[in-house]
Each structure stands twice: as structure tokens, then as C-alpha cells.
Design a protein around this motif. Structure first.
Motif, PDB file in Angstrom:
ATOM      1  N   THR A 134       0.805  -1.220   0.000  1.00  0.00           N
ATOM      2  CA  THR A 134       0.000   0.000   0.000  1.00  0.00           C
ATOM      3  C   THR A 134       0.839   1.273   0.000  1.00  0.00           C
ATOM      4  OG1 THR A 134      -0.159  -0.031   2.423  1.00  0.00           O
ATOM      5  CG2 THR A 134      -1.928  -1.124   1.184  1.00  0.00           C
ATOM      6  N   ALA A 135       2.052   1.231   0.557  1.00  0.00           N
ATOM      7  CA  ALA A 135       2.893   2.426   0.632  1.00  0.00           C
ATOM      8  C   ALA A 135       3.931   2.461  -0.486  1.00  0.00           C
ATOM      9  CB  ALA A 135       3.579   2.495   1.993  1.00  0.00           C
ATOM     10  N   ASP A 136       3.641   1.804  -1.591  1.00  0.00           N
ATOM     11  CA  ASP A 136       4.552   1.782  -2.738  1.00  0.00           C
ATOM     12  C   ASP A 136       4.574   3.163  -3.396  1.00  0.00           C
ATOM     13  OD1 ASP A 136       5.960   1.307  -5.080  1.00  0.00           O
ATOM     14  OD2 ASP A 136       5.095  -0.690  -5.359  1.00  0.00           O
ATOM     15  N   SER A 137       5.744   3.812  -3.365  1.00  0.00           N
ATOM     16  CA  SER A 137       5.865   5.160  -3.931  1.00  0.00           C
ATOM     17  C   SER A 137       6.640   5.153  -5.247  1.00  0.00           C
ATOM     18  CB  SER A 137       6.570   6.089  -2.934  1.00  0.00           C
ATOM     19  OG  SER A 137       7.859   5.589  -2.606  1.00  0.00           O
ATOM     20  N   SER A 138       6.792   3.974  -5.847  1.00  0.00           N
ATOM     21  CA  SER A 138       7.527   3.842  -7.101  1.00  0.00           C
ATOM     22  C   SER A 138       6.617   4.207  -8.276  1.00  0.00           C
ATOM     23  CB  SER A 138       8.036   2.413  -7.267  1.00  0.00           C
ATOM     24  OG  SER A 138       6.945   1.542  -7.538  1.00  0.00           O
ATOM     25  N   ARG A 139       7.065   3.860  -9.472  1.00  0.00           N
ATOM     26  CA  ARG A 139       6.231   4.066 -10.656  1.00  0.00           C
ATOM     27  C   ARG A 139       5.141   3.001 -10.764  1.00  0.00           C
ATOM     28  NH1 ARG A 139       8.110   7.573 -14.443  1.00  0.00           N
ATOM     29  NH2 ARG A 139       7.101   6.426 -16.153  1.00  0.00           N
ATOM     30  N   SER A 140       5.092   2.113  -9.776  1.00  0.00           N
ATOM     31  CA  SER A 140       4.021   1.113  -9.694  1.00  0.00           C
ATOM     32  C   SER A 140       3.266   1.295  -8.376  1.00  0.00           C
ATOM     33  CB  SER A 140       4.601  -0.304  -9.774  1.00  0.00           C
ATOM     34  OG  SER A 140       5.209  -0.544 -11.000  1.00  0.00           O
ATOM     35  N   PRO A 141       2.545   2.370  -8.202  1.00  0.00           N
ATOM     36  CA  PRO A 141       1.832   2.590  -6.942  1.00  0.00           C
ATOM     37  C   PRO A 141       0.713   1.565  -6.748  1.00  0.00           C
ATOM     38  CG  PRO A 141       1.140   4.185  -8.586  1.00  0.00           C
ATOM     39  CD  PRO A 141       2.297   3.447  -9.180  1.00  0.00           C
ATOM     40  N   TYR A 142       0.278   1.474  -5.498  1.00  0.00           N
ATOM     41  CA  TYR A 142      -0.730   0.467  -5.150  1.00  0.00           C
ATOM     42  C   TYR A 142      -2.025   0.655  -5.934  1.00  0.00           C
ATOM     43  CZ  TYR A 142      -3.846  -2.400  -2.269  1.00  0.00           C
ATOM     44  OH  TYR A 142      -4.753  -3.328  -1.829  1.00  0.00           O
ATOM     45  N   GLY A 177       6.629  -0.609   1.523  1.00  0.00           N
ATOM     46  CA  GLY A 177       6.961   0.052   0.277  1.00  0.00           C
ATOM     47  C   GLY A 177       7.198  -0.910  -0.871  1.00  0.00           C
ATOM     48  N   HIS A 178       7.803  -0.400  -1.930  1.00  0.00           N
ATOM     49  CA  HIS A 178       8.021  -1.150  -3.167  1.00  0.00           C
ATOM     50  C   HIS A 178       8.912  -2.359  -2.925  1.00  0.00           C
ATOM     51  CE1 HIS A 178       7.945  -1.699  -7.438  1.00  0.00           C
ATOM     52  NE2 HIS A 178       9.257  -1.565  -7.561  1.00  0.00           N
ATOM     53  N   THR A 179       8.430  -3.528  -3.333  1.00  0.00           N
ATOM     54  CA  THR A 179       9.104  -4.839  -3.180  1.00  0.00           C
ATOM     55  C   THR A 179       9.363  -5.186  -1.712  1.00  0.00           C
ATOM     56  OG1 THR A 179      11.429  -4.105  -3.362  1.00  0.00           O
ATOM     57  CG2 THR A 179      10.224  -4.505  -5.424  1.00  0.00           C
ATOM     58  N   GLU A 180       8.603  -4.603  -0.797  1.00  0.00           N
ATOM     59  CA  GLU A 180       8.787  -4.866   0.629  1.00  0.00           C
ATOM     60  C   GLU A 180       7.543  -5.502   1.234  1.00  0.00           C
ATOM     61  OE1 GLU A 180       9.596  -1.052   2.288  1.00  0.00           O
ATOM     62  OE2 GLU A 180      11.646  -0.937   1.502  1.00  0.00           O
ATOM     63  N   GLY A 181       7.745  -6.166   2.362  1.00  0.00           N
ATOM     64  CA  GLY A 181       6.633  -6.614   3.181  1.00  0.00           C
ATOM     65  C   GLY A 181       6.056  -7.982   2.858  1.00  0.00           C
ATOM     66  N   ILE A 182       6.541  -8.634   1.791  1.00  0.00           N
ATOM     67  CA  ILE A 182       6.009  -9.942   1.419  1.00  0.00           C
ATOM     68  C   ILE A 182       7.181 -10.904   1.239  1.00  0.00           C
ATOM     69  CG2 ILE A 182       4.461 -11.200  -0.121  1.00  0.00           C
ATOM     70  CD1 ILE A 182       3.351  -8.550  -1.098  1.00  0.00           C
ATOM     71  N   SER A 183       7.219 -11.960   2.018  1.00  0.00           N
ATOM     72  CA  SER A 183       8.362 -12.871   1.978  1.00  0.00           C
ATOM     73  C   SER A 183       8.342 -13.735   0.721  1.00  0.00           C
ATOM     74  CB  SER A 183       8.367 -13.777   3.212  1.00  0.00           C
ATOM     75  OG  SER A 183       7.400 -14.814   3.080  1.00  0.00           O
ATOM     76  N   LYS A 184       9.505 -14.207   0.331  1.00  0.00           N
ATOM     77  CA  LYS A 184       9.601 -15.069  -0.844  1.00  0.00           C
ATOM     78  C   LYS A 184       8.847 -16.379  -0.622  1.00  0.00           C
ATOM     79  CE  LYS A 184      14.042 -17.229   0.440  1.00  0.00           C
ATOM     80  NZ  LYS A 184      15.446 -17.485   0.015  1.00  0.00           N
ATOM     81  N   LEU A 218      -5.553 -10.771  -5.287  1.00  0.00           N
ATOM     82  CA  LEU A 218      -4.787  -9.601  -4.868  1.00  0.00           C
ATOM     83  C   LEU A 218      -4.330  -9.812  -3.434  1.00  0.00           C
ATOM     84  CD1 LEU A 218      -3.713  -6.713  -5.172  1.00  0.00           C
ATOM     85  CD2 LEU A 218      -5.988  -5.874  -4.534  1.00  0.00           C
ATOM     86  N   HIS A 219      -3.012  -9.887  -3.254  1.00  0.00           N
ATOM     87  CA  HIS A 219      -2.404 -10.070  -1.932  1.00  0.00           C
ATOM     88  C   HIS A 219      -1.733  -8.759  -1.536  1.00  0.00           C
ATOM     89  CE1 HIS A 219      -2.814 -14.546  -1.839  1.00  0.00           C
ATOM     90  NE2 HIS A 219      -2.912 -14.339  -3.134  1.00  0.00           N
ATOM     91  N   THR A 220      -2.243  -8.117  -0.485  1.00  0.00           N
ATOM     92  CA  THR A 220      -1.828  -6.767  -0.110  1.00  0.00           C
ATOM     93  C   THR A 220      -1.025  -6.768   1.185  1.00  0.00           C
ATOM     94  OG1 THR A 220      -3.749  -5.755  -1.187  1.00  0.00           O
ATOM     95  CG2 THR A 220      -2.651  -4.482   0.531  1.00  0.00           C
ATOM     96  N   SER A 221       0.120  -6.069   1.152  1.00  0.00           N
ATOM     97  CA  SER A 221       0.908  -5.814   2.355  1.00  0.00           C
ATOM     98  C   SER A 221       0.671  -4.358   2.759  1.00  0.00           C
ATOM     99  CB  SER A 221       2.396  -6.057   2.079  1.00  0.00           C
ATOM    100  OG  SER A 221       3.183  -5.694   3.204  1.00  0.00           O
ATOM    101  N   THR A 222       0.083  -4.142   3.912  1.00  0.00           N
ATOM    102  CA  THR A 222      -0.284  -2.800   4.350  1.00  0.00           C
ATOM    103  C   THR A 222       0.881  -2.071   5.002  1.00  0.00           C
ATOM    104  OG1 THR A 222      -2.574  -3.507   4.713  1.00  0.00           O
ATOM    105  CG2 THR A 222      -1.865  -1.488   5.814  1.00  0.00           C
TER     106      THR A 222
END
Length: 422
Positions: A244-252, A278-285, A271-275
Motif C-alpha cells: 500500500t505504501a509503494d511510492s515507485s512508478r508502480s503505486p498500489y 513500500g516497493h518490493t517490501e513486506g512480502i516474503s519469498k 490480490l495479496h496486499t501488504s499494508t
């Protein structure tokens, strides 16, 4: 009495039906594509640096492009042809790993996984230069997939089960080859073809078609969701991971738009959301691999279901609405000769790191040097052990006299050797 030609036709149809059923049974067999332990890390083979093409980069220099291929060893895997998952890395400076951290996790589930290298970089941050960078990525992803399909028999790929995915700019590249055609690019960016060439004949000269069955989108986007046709939304399911806090060129909001496009057209999506991350963060491999494995299997078994959910990295089990087995695959335990236990105990060294193996009451443990925490090693042969909570194997190495001189760790499809020093 039936004529010979009618009998032959009947036999051919029967054989075709049986073959179809066998294939479906293979893909819907328990645990495959879902369980991280379906194959061990040591069972995964990696073919590195397979060249799939070459093209001019943003500096005007020719760049050789390659890919790595991860797959279960043919000696272990009964399937001659397997679904393909092609992964594409992002475009930032820190993306040199080429998404390789995901590859073993998908290969251990039973996929052939291609980890492709692509052109990245631009002369500046202006819209035109960023567009060219994205377009080159689409060209390379298209070329890599053409190469893989053209060599499907060699690589053991089922061309009717092709999936694509990527991280950030890599996700955008795979979305581009899935939903966009040359007229789509030309209508929005009239000079792109004359400047960089077409998307379907750049990087290599292979002329072959492919059909994408599903997409794994990790923090990617499509600029205009209207480019996804009704037919594509209905026939190409997508799983989306975003923050949700993705500030890249791919915003939420782009993930929400993509999900809405599918929802409005009755297509299968997740749709799997990490609240708050940021970008590429918050979701484990591990979460991504588990959820994607279940999702892709549901496509293969024609049981795909849509939903939206919050990411829970502590509980990576797939939703009940996804195709999955109720119980994990049973690990095999070996009855070990107890006289060998003390021989394996000792201190092993990998470069500057040490691994302490201890024995107690007929069991082997890894002992943490910091706090003395013990994690048990379980035997699967007289010399091979595994960690129950992770897909890591240990093989103790003996010399000609039967003395233990080291061990080999198998982790993430790599073999790492350690020398016994005590």
C-alpha cells in the motif's frame, strides 16, 4: 462389423482421451506445485548462462542476454514435460540477482523455472527514456519466451502450460508480452518501432508463437487496463502481490485498477496486499512461492477462484478457496545406525562461518553458537539428513577409510561444502 478405418479412429480417440486423463492426473496429483518439499533442494538441477539472444543496450553497445534454468532432476521426476514459469527481474540497481531467490522454491514444487537476464538502464529519467527502457524489457522477455518454447522438447517444457512473472519492471515486462501487441505500442508511442524495432523479432530471430496461461505480478502494473481484452481477462488468470505504501512508478492504485479490471470482466484474479510497506517490501519469498504455487495449480486443474486478502508472512498456507492438499507431503525418515551418530558430531567450517553439529541421546542437532539453541537433523539415509522445517539437506562426506572429513549443504538448489575442523 466395424470397418478397419473406423476401428483405428476409435483407438486413436481412445488413446488421446487416456493421454489427456494421464496428463491431468499428473498435474492434479497430490502435493505437486503446492508443497515446498515435493522435491528436495538437492534434487534441483540448474543450467546456467543459456544464451537466448543479443541486442543493443541504451549505450548503443551489443549486450549478450542469457537465462538460468531450474528444474527437478529427470532421474527423480517422472514427468517428461513440466509447466514453465519464466521470471523477469526488476530494473533498479539492486536487482542483479535476477529474481533467483524465487527460482529454487518454484522448481522444488515441480516447475521448470527460467530466470532471465534482460537489458536495463536508460540515458536519463525522462518519460521517453523510461519508455524505451520498458520497451527493451518487453522485447527481451518476448525473445526469451520464444527461445524457451522453440527448445521446449530439449528443456522438458509443456508448451500448453506456460506462466510468466516478474518483480517491478520485470512484472511490467511480462504483463506487456501477455496483454499487449505491436499495434498497442504503436498507437500510444508512434516512434517506438522505428527507433527500437518490433517486440516479436528483437533480440533473436526465432519465429514461434506462445500462449500464456497465467501471470505472477510482483509489484508491477499496466499503465492502461483497457489493453486487457475481455477474452484475456477471462482466460489468463493473474495473481497480484503489492504494497500500500509503494511510492515507485508502480503505486498500489495500479494493483487495484488491475484487480478491478478482472473483477468487472469475471476473470480469475487474486490480490495479496501488504499494508504500510513500500516497493518490493513486506512480502516474503516463501509467501509468494506458496500462494503462487497454489494459484498456478488451480489454473492447471481448472479450479481457479478469485479473492483479495491481506498478506500474512507467518501463515503462508494457501486459502481454502485455492487448490491445495489438506496435509503436507510426508517426509521419509531413515532408521539410522546409532553407532554413527558421534562420528558426525563436530565443528565444520564454510569460509569464515562455523557449523556446530552435536549429538545427544542418539540424535543429531545443529547448535547455534549465539545462544545454544538446538535444531534436530533427521536422517534420510546413513549419511544424509534434513531439517524438518526447511528444505535444507546435509550430506556427511567420508574418505576411503570411512572417516568423516566434511559435509555438503544443499540449499536453494546449491551445494555448499564445509570442512570438518574439530
Amino acid at each position: 462389423m466395424k470397418s478397419k478405418s473406423k476401428i483405428n479412429l476409435f483407438i486413436l480417440l481412445l488413446l488421446s482421451s487416456i493421454f489427456t486423463q494421464i496428463t491431468a492426473q499428473d498435474y492434479s496429483s497430490p502435493h505437486r506445485f503446492v508443497d515446498n518439499y515435493y522435491f528436495r533442494s538437492r534434487d534441483i538441477q540448474v543450467d546456467e548462462n543459456i544464451i537466448y539472444g543479443k541486442a543493443e543496450n541504451f549505450r548503443g553497445k551489443t549486450e549478450i542476454l542469457d537465462l538460468d534454468l531450474y528444474y527437478p532432476s529427470p532421474a527423480i521426476d517422472p514427468l517428461k514435460k513440466k509447466p514453465l514459469l519464466m521470471l523477469v527481474h526488476g530494473g533498479s540497481t539492486g536487482d542483479n540477482s535476477r529474481t533467483e531467490k524465487y527460482c529454487p522454491l518454484f522448481a522444488q514444487r515441480g516447475f521448470v523455472v527460467a530466470n532471465i537476464n534482460r537489458r536495463k538502464g536508460s540515458k536519463g529519467s525522462g518519460e521517453t527514456e523510461l519508455l524505451k527502457q520498458a520497451y527493451r524489457a518487453v522485447q527481451d522477455a518476448h525473445a526469451a519466451l520464444r527461445h524457451l518454447v522453440h527448445n521446449a522438447q530439449k528443456y522438458g517444457i509443456d508448451t500448453s502450460a506456460i506462466f510468466v512473472g516478474g518483480v517491478s519492471g520485470g512484472a511490467m515486462a511480462t504483463i506487456g508480452i501477455t496483454y499487449m501487441r505491436q499495434p498497442d505500442f504503436d498507437s500510444k508511442y508512434p516512434d517506438i518501432t522505428s527507433s527500437l524495432g518490433r517486440i516479436d523479432n528483437s533480440t533473436n530471430e526465432i519465429n514461434t508463437n506462445f500462449k500464456v496461461r497465467g501471470v505472477v505480478d510482483m509489484w508491477g502494473q499496466i499503465e492502461d487496463t483497457s489493453l486487457i481484452s475481455d477474452e484475456e481477462a477471462l482466460n489468463i488468470p493473474i495473481i497480484i502481490f503489492h504494497s500500500t505504501a509503494d511510492s515507485s512508478r508502480s503505486p498500489y492504485k495500479k494493483a487495484l485498477e488491475l484487480a478491478a479490471r478482472y473483477k468487472n470482466h469475471g476473470g480469475c484474479y487474486q490480490l495479496h496486499t501488504s499494508t504500510g510497506t513500500g516497493h518490493t517490501e513486506g512480502i516474503s519469498k516463501y509467501y509468494i512461492a506458496q500462494q503462487s504455487g497454489c494459484f498456478l495449480k488451480s489454473i492447471l486443474s481448472n479450479s481457479c477462484n478469485s479473492f483479495e486478502t491481506e498478506v500474512d508472512n507467518e501463515n503462508i498456507k494457501c486459502s481454502n478457496s485455492q487448490a491445495r492438499e489438506k496435509l503436507p507431503k510426508q517426509r521419509l525418515y531413515f532408521e539410522l545406525d546409532q553407532s554413527l551418530i558421534k562420528e558426525y558430531a563436530g565443528v565444520y567450517k564454510i569460509e569464515k562461518e562455523k557449523i556446530v553439529i552435536g549429538s545427544e541421546n542418539g540424535h543429531l542437532f545443529i547448535i547455534e553458537s549465539d545462544d545454544g539453541t538446538k535444531t534436530e537433523l533427521f536422517p534420510e539415509s546413513q549419511t544424509d539428513f534434513f531439517l524438518e522445517e526447511d528444505n535444507i539437506q546435509f550430506s556427511f562426506n567420508k574418505n576411503a577409510k570411512g572417516k568423516i572429513y566434511g559435509l555438503t549443504l544443499f540449499i536453494d538448489a546449491k551445494a555448499i561444502k564445509a570442512k570438518k575442523i574439530k
